[in-house]
Design a protein around this motif. Structure first.
Motif, mmCIF file in Angstrom:
data_model
loop_
_atom_site.group_PDB
_atom_site.id
_atom_site.type_symbol
_atom_site.label_atom_id
_atom_site.label_comp_id
_atom_site.label_asym_id
_atom_site.label_seq_id
_atom_site.Cartn_x
_atom_site.Cartn_y
_atom_site.Cartn_z
ATOM 1 N N LEU A 148 0.828 -1.206 0.000
ATOM 2 C CA LEU A 148 0.000 0.000 0.000
ATOM 3 C C LEU A 148 0.864 1.259 0.000
ATOM 4 O O LEU A 148 0.525 2.250 -0.647
ATOM 5 C CB LEU A 148 -0.936 0.013 1.211
ATOM 6 C CG LEU A 148 -2.133 -0.923 1.144
ATOM 7 C CD1 LEU A 148 -2.862 -0.948 2.488
ATOM 8 C CD2 LEU A 148 -3.067 -0.496 0.037
ATOM 9 N N MET A 149 1.985 1.203 0.715
ATOM 10 C CA MET A 149 2.879 2.354 0.737
ATOM 11 C C MET A 149 3.440 2.611 -0.666
ATOM 12 O O MET A 149 3.519 3.766 -1.096
ATOM 13 C CB MET A 149 4.023 2.145 1.724
ATOM 14 C CG MET A 149 4.939 3.359 1.809
ATOM 15 S SD MET A 149 6.135 3.311 3.154
ATOM 16 C CE MET A 149 7.126 1.927 2.704
ATOM 17 N N ARG A 154 1.967 1.906 -3.430
ATOM 18 C CA ARG A 154 0.853 2.442 -4.220
ATOM 19 C C ARG A 154 0.658 3.930 -3.930
ATOM 20 O O ARG A 154 0.436 4.726 -4.850
ATOM 21 C CB ARG A 154 -0.411 1.657 -3.914
ATOM 22 C CG ARG A 154 -1.573 2.042 -4.755
ATOM 23 C CD ARG A 154 -2.733 1.146 -4.476
ATOM 24 N NE ARG A 154 -3.828 1.486 -5.361
ATOM 25 C CZ ARG A 154 -5.022 0.993 -5.263
ATOM 26 N NH1 ARG A 154 -5.295 0.098 -4.335
ATOM 27 N NH2 ARG A 154 -5.961 1.358 -6.082
ATOM 28 N N LYS A 155 0.734 4.284 -2.644
ATOM 29 C CA LYS A 155 0.584 5.695 -2.268
ATOM 30 C C LYS A 155 1.745 6.524 -2.812
ATOM 31 O O LYS A 155 1.560 7.673 -3.209
ATOM 32 C CB LYS A 155 0.511 5.857 -0.746
ATOM 33 C CG LYS A 155 -0.681 5.186 -0.111
ATOM 34 C CD LYS A 155 -1.978 5.800 -0.557
ATOM 35 C CE LYS A 155 -3.151 5.145 0.145
ATOM 36 N NZ LYS A 155 -4.424 5.690 -0.256
ATOM 37 N N ALA A 176 1.009 7.313 -6.204
ATOM 38 C CA ALA A 176 -0.132 8.219 -6.330
ATOM 39 C C ALA A 176 0.263 9.685 -6.162
ATOM 40 O O ALA A 176 -0.527 10.570 -6.481
ATOM 41 C CB ALA A 176 -1.217 7.854 -5.318
ATOM 42 N N ALA A 192 -0.529 11.939 -1.199
ATOM 43 C CA ALA A 192 -1.039 10.631 -0.771
ATOM 44 C C ALA A 192 0.008 9.896 0.066
ATOM 45 O O ALA A 192 -0.322 9.275 1.084
ATOM 46 C CB ALA A 192 -1.437 9.795 -1.981
ATOM 47 N N TYR A 193 1.263 9.984 -0.347
ATOM 48 C CA TYR A 193 2.339 9.318 0.375
ATOM 49 C C TYR A 193 2.531 9.918 1.764
ATOM 50 O O TYR A 193 2.676 9.194 2.749
ATOM 51 C CB TYR A 193 3.631 9.401 -0.435
ATOM 52 C CG TYR A 193 4.812 8.763 0.232
ATOM 53 C CD1 TYR A 193 4.859 7.382 0.432
ATOM 54 C CD2 TYR A 193 5.888 9.527 0.671
ATOM 55 C CE1 TYR A 193 5.944 6.786 1.050
ATOM 56 C CE2 TYR A 193 6.983 8.940 1.281
ATOM 57 C CZ TYR A 193 7.001 7.570 1.469
ATOM 58 O OH TYR A 193 8.079 6.988 2.082
ATOM 59 N N TYR A 242 -0.186 8.818 4.054
ATOM 60 C CA TYR A 242 0.026 7.429 4.469
ATOM 61 C C TYR A 242 1.107 7.345 5.545
ATOM 62 O O TYR A 242 0.972 6.575 6.501
ATOM 63 C CB TYR A 242 0.397 6.568 3.257
ATOM 64 C CG TYR A 242 0.385 5.095 3.560
ATOM 65 C CD1 TYR A 242 -0.800 4.413 3.807
ATOM 66 C CD2 TYR A 242 1.569 4.368 3.607
ATOM 67 C CE1 TYR A 242 -0.813 3.071 4.090
ATOM 68 C CE2 TYR A 242 1.566 3.017 3.888
ATOM 69 C CZ TYR A 242 0.374 2.372 4.127
ATOM 70 O OH TYR A 242 0.359 1.034 4.411
#
Length: 127
Positions: free
Chosen positions: A41-42, A44-45, A48, A52-53, A56
């Motif tokens: 997920l990290m 992916r963020k 993004a 977004a990162y 997160y």
């Protein structure tokens, strides 16, 4: 004609210490799997975008997530130590007619673990 099979209680593994430790060791895979999902997920963020990162990263800094990461670390360490300790029972090394002492087999594995961990830490910390 089928053979009679006695019903096995679901708590069978609680009656023997070796079985209990085996089950605990196998259950350590659950927090590790969740950790890997969080890592994906990290990534992916990160793809993004910066906002977004950073959101997160704030989520990962919450007390619950810090506690989870400590649990995952403990699970990984327990799993690694128990795996290394069982290695001499599974891997019997012989030199000629003589068996290499189990403590030496485990010790070499611990040394390799430490060396690889230090190498990874050196790479991650930026040499």
């Amino acid at each position: 004609m089928s053979a009679y099979r006695r019903a096995m209680p679901s708590t069978w593994w609680l009656r023997n210490r070796a079985y209990f430790l085996f089950m605990v060791r196998e259950l350590t895979s659950v927090p590790i799997a969740v950790y890997l999902i969080l890592l994906l997920l990290m990534l992916r963020k990160l793809a993004a975008g910066r906002e977004a990162y950073e959101a997160y990263l704030r989520f990962l800094a919450t007390p619950g997530m810090v506690a989870f990461h400590l649990l995952a670390l403990a699970a990984a360490l327990f799993h690694a130590v128990t795996w290394i300790n069982v290695t001499p029972k599974v891997l019997v090394v012989r030199v000629g007619e003589h068996r290499v002492p189990p403590a030496l087999v485990a010790g070499v594995n611990y040394a390799a673990w430490i060396v690889v961990s230090l190498l990874i830490a050196w790479i991650v910390m930026g040499s």
